[in-house]
Design an enzyme around this catalytic site. Sequence first.
Site, PDB file in Angstrom:
ATOM      1  N   LYS A  23      -7.643  -6.518  -4.163  1.00 38.76           N
ATOM      2  CA  LYS A  23      -7.223  -7.448  -3.117  1.00 38.76           C
ATOM      3  C   LYS A  23      -8.245  -7.484  -1.992  1.00 38.76           C
ATOM      4  O   LYS A  23      -8.573  -8.550  -1.459  1.00 38.76           O
ATOM      5  CB  LYS A  23      -5.867  -7.025  -2.561  1.00 38.76           C
ATOM      6  CG  LYS A  23      -5.446  -7.765  -1.289  1.00 38.76           C
ATOM      7  CD  LYS A  23      -4.224  -7.141  -0.668  1.00 38.76           C
ATOM      8  CE  LYS A  23      -3.821  -7.863   0.621  1.00 38.76           C
ATOM      9  NZ  LYS A  23      -4.816  -7.697   1.700  1.00 38.76           N
ATOM     10  N   ASN A  24      -8.742  -6.324  -1.589  1.00 38.71           N
ATOM     11  CA  ASN A  24      -9.656  -6.247  -0.455  1.00 38.71           C
ATOM     12  C   ASN A  24     -11.054  -6.741  -0.788  1.00 38.71           C
ATOM     13  O   ASN A  24     -11.926  -6.734   0.071  1.00 38.71           O
ATOM     14  CB  ASN A  24      -9.715  -4.810   0.074  1.00 38.71           C
ATOM     15  CG  ASN A  24      -8.418  -4.398   0.743  1.00 38.71           C
ATOM     16  OD1 ASN A  24      -7.639  -5.239   1.188  1.00 38.71           O
ATOM     17  ND2 ASN A  24      -8.173  -3.101   0.811  1.00 38.71           N
ATOM     18  N   ASP A 117      -0.565  -8.148   8.188  1.00 36.57           N
ATOM     19  CA  ASP A 117       0.276  -6.969   8.324  1.00 36.57           C
ATOM     20  C   ASP A 117       0.418  -6.512   9.770  1.00 36.57           C
ATOM     21  O   ASP A 117      -0.516  -6.631  10.564  1.00 36.57           O
ATOM     22  CB  ASP A 117      -0.309  -5.810   7.514  1.00 36.57           C
ATOM     23  CG  ASP A 117      -0.260  -6.083   6.023  1.00 36.57           C
ATOM     24  OD1 ASP A 117       0.628  -6.844   5.599  1.00 36.57           O
ATOM     25  OD2 ASP A 117      -1.106  -5.552   5.296  1.00 36.57           O
ATOM     26  N   ASP A 305      -5.224   2.562   4.233  1.00 38.11           N
ATOM     27  CA  ASP A 305      -4.241   1.849   3.429  1.00 38.11           C
ATOM     28  C   ASP A 305      -3.320   2.799   2.664  1.00 38.11           C
ATOM     29  O   ASP A 305      -2.208   2.415   2.287  1.00 38.11           O
ATOM     30  CB  ASP A 305      -4.937   0.927   2.418  1.00 38.11           C
ATOM     31  CG  ASP A 305      -5.344  -0.399   3.032  1.00 38.11           C
ATOM     32  OD1 ASP A 305      -5.006  -0.646   4.206  1.00 38.11           O
ATOM     33  OD2 ASP A 305      -6.000  -1.200   2.347  1.00 38.11           O
TER      34      ASP A 305
END
Length: 425
Positions: A23-24, A117, A305
Amino acid sequence: MSERFLVTGGNRLEGEVAVGGAKNSVLKLMAAALLAEGTTTITNCPDILDVPLMADVLRGLGCEVELDGSIAQITTPAEPKYHADFGAVRQFRASVCVLGPLVARCRRAVVALPGGDAIGSRPLDMHQSGLRLLGAHTEIEHGCVVARADVLEGATIRLDFPSVGATENILMAAVLADGETVIDNAAREPEIVDLCNMLVQMGAQIRGAGTSTLTIEGVKKLVPITHRVIGDRIVAATWGIAAAMTTGDVRVTGVNPKHLSLVLDKLRAAGARVTYDPNGFRIVQPDRPRAVNFSTLPFPGFPTDLQPLAIGLASIADGTSMITENVFEARFRFVEEMIRLGADARTDGHHAVIRGIPQLSSAPVWSSDIRAGAGLVLAGLVADGTTEVHDVFHIDRGYPRFVEILTDLGGDIVRVGATSEPAQP
């Protein structure tokens, strides 16, 4: 009302799970497609909510985007639009990574301040100051970052902190600037290396990927290419920690284990048997985990994370753990939800002290971000009874097939629609 997960604890996780693209990384690679006219193909894309959101951002900038399974095809026009002021930008943080490419290609950009987030302040000061050193004028106007540049010229830029986002935006602007740019104290994450590798394939001249100093010699033009996203080390580590928490046996494939050296060392210190292979690793936890201290730092340190997952592990470990958060100040909001599940935890500034107990107790809990949501589910796996995890749309933003994978590994988790949802205290 949002969907929720019902997680019933007590099952040991066993089996094998294949991890998809990071994702990153994928969202930044999609943004990099703006740098070259024509069709860029990105493979090994994860099936997460943020990928179609980024596709919407790019479509709003004039690109044609086709998503087909794990493949994204992005066709960038000769003259992209430069105004990214629409709903999708505000839904996730990574949308700000179009700023650098737009300044490079269009010499101007208007990008709505991103959402994402709730993990604390993540200002764009370093993004803006880096672009200013390259010759752009930037400011915040009407809720947008506005940047303009007649020309971009190479510069020496030292970051106050090795920010991943700032490194990416400055890097993507510098590849089409005149002359040499040096980014000192650059982020070193594997996802930065992945972006550098893609840009080099496109024709950029970059030295020092994976080190704290990036040297970029600007070029006049980049070309579209096909690039495969690296495996998601955060998702991979999540399944490894899940194995440790449930005294399980899980093999994870599709990721470079060298990207998780410190994380796997911590699991070994917690009593797990850790074995490596070129395409992944295996975690076998024979007994209750031992308490281990964690301190988050930029790569190659322990990833912020994974801090909520580390707290989950500490909550049922034998002994007392100290978790130190050095990156995002609001990530300890997760501790409040863990206390609902019976965790013996307290926070003091950027430290959390967790005294492990043999078993957590089920309760309704609310996820505040992607990793907090995953951490609460893992905590539910080691609680008595059934835990309700609310606001699970966060988890969908970062974890492909989350429920299906956990079920395949032996976890008891069900996704249900919330027709009547208790109010969050």
